[in-house]
Design a protein around this motif. Sequence first.
Motif, PDB file in Angstrom:
ATOM      1  N   PHE A 122       0.812  -1.220  -0.290  1.00 36.15           N
ATOM      2  CA  PHE A 122       0.142   0.086  -0.049  1.00 36.15           C
ATOM      3  C   PHE A 122       1.010   1.289  -0.007  1.00 36.15           C
ATOM      4  O   PHE A 122       0.540   2.295  -0.670  1.00 36.15           O
ATOM      5  CB  PHE A 122      -1.073  -0.062   1.155  1.00 36.15           C
ATOM      6  CG  PHE A 122      -1.778   1.248   1.190  1.00 36.15           C
ATOM      7  CD1 PHE A 122      -2.969   1.208   0.379  1.00 36.15           C
ATOM      8  CD2 PHE A 122      -1.768   2.171   2.348  1.00 36.15           C
ATOM      9  CE1 PHE A 122      -3.835   2.276   0.452  1.00 36.15           C
ATOM     10  CE2 PHE A 122      -2.520   3.369   2.125  1.00 36.15           C
ATOM     11  CZ  PHE A 122      -3.527   3.159   1.322  1.00 36.15           C
ATOM     12  N   SER A 125       2.774   1.693  -3.526  1.00 33.95           N
ATOM     13  CA  SER A 125       1.670   1.952  -4.699  1.00 33.95           C
ATOM     14  C   SER A 125       1.298   3.574  -4.551  1.00 33.95           C
ATOM     15  O   SER A 125       1.238   4.090  -5.241  1.00 33.95           O
ATOM     16  CB  SER A 125       0.552   0.836  -4.507  1.00 33.95           C
ATOM     17  OG  SER A 125      -0.045   1.210  -3.475  1.00 33.95           O
ATOM     18  N   SER A 126       1.217   3.981  -3.027  1.00 31.90           N
ATOM     19  CA  SER A 126       0.626   5.355  -2.950  1.00 31.90           C
ATOM     20  C   SER A 126       1.758   6.266  -2.995  1.00 31.90           C
ATOM     21  O   SER A 126       1.354   7.575  -3.438  1.00 31.90           O
ATOM     22  CB  SER A 126      -0.042   5.687  -1.528  1.00 31.90           C
ATOM     23  OG  SER A 126       1.096   5.427  -0.344  1.00 31.90           O
ATOM     24  N   LYS A 127       3.151   6.024  -3.040  1.00 35.60           N
ATOM     25  CA  LYS A 127       4.328   6.731  -3.097  1.00 35.60           C
ATOM     26  C   LYS A 127       4.466   7.070  -4.679  1.00 35.60           C
ATOM     27  O   LYS A 127       5.389   7.930  -4.862  1.00 35.60           O
ATOM     28  CB  LYS A 127       5.647   6.307  -2.381  1.00 35.60           C
ATOM     29  CG  LYS A 127       5.142   6.236  -0.825  1.00 35.60           C
ATOM     30  CD  LYS A 127       5.079   7.530   0.048  1.00 35.60           C
ATOM     31  CE  LYS A 127       4.696   7.535   1.244  1.00 35.60           C
ATOM     32  NZ  LYS A 127       4.395   8.790   2.085  1.00 35.60           N
TER      33      LYS A 127
END
Length: 128
Positions: A122, A125-127
């Motif tokens: 998570f 993927s968010s960075k």
Amino acid sequence: MSSYKVFKHPEKGFEAVKSGFAWFAPFNPFWPLFRGLWMLFISYIFVILIITSIDYIFYGFEGYIDIANADDFQLIFLIIQITIFVYPGFKGNNWTALNLQKKGYIFDCSIEADNKKEALIFVTSSKT
């Protein structure tokens, strides 16, 4: 779901450490090795050897306590032993986080996830 602290290293990427109780740490002297906590491992083994020596003095080769017939000192020593063996469960994840910070990791965020792998997926993927 559990809470994880995520740390970032400039070259090595992300690492996640669960917040709360470290369930594998109590009564497992090899747990610090898997977390890279060498000094803790050496200290823990040293303490276990001392406790074992004292147990041998009290109880001989059988090595067990007869709680019904134990005196106060033996009961107090039993409580101290249990405390020493359970304590890494309460502090283990904090020790792991501090060890990562010593290695150059910087706290990035806290995240709720089902496991460590999911937390790392998570965050990465968010960075991006």
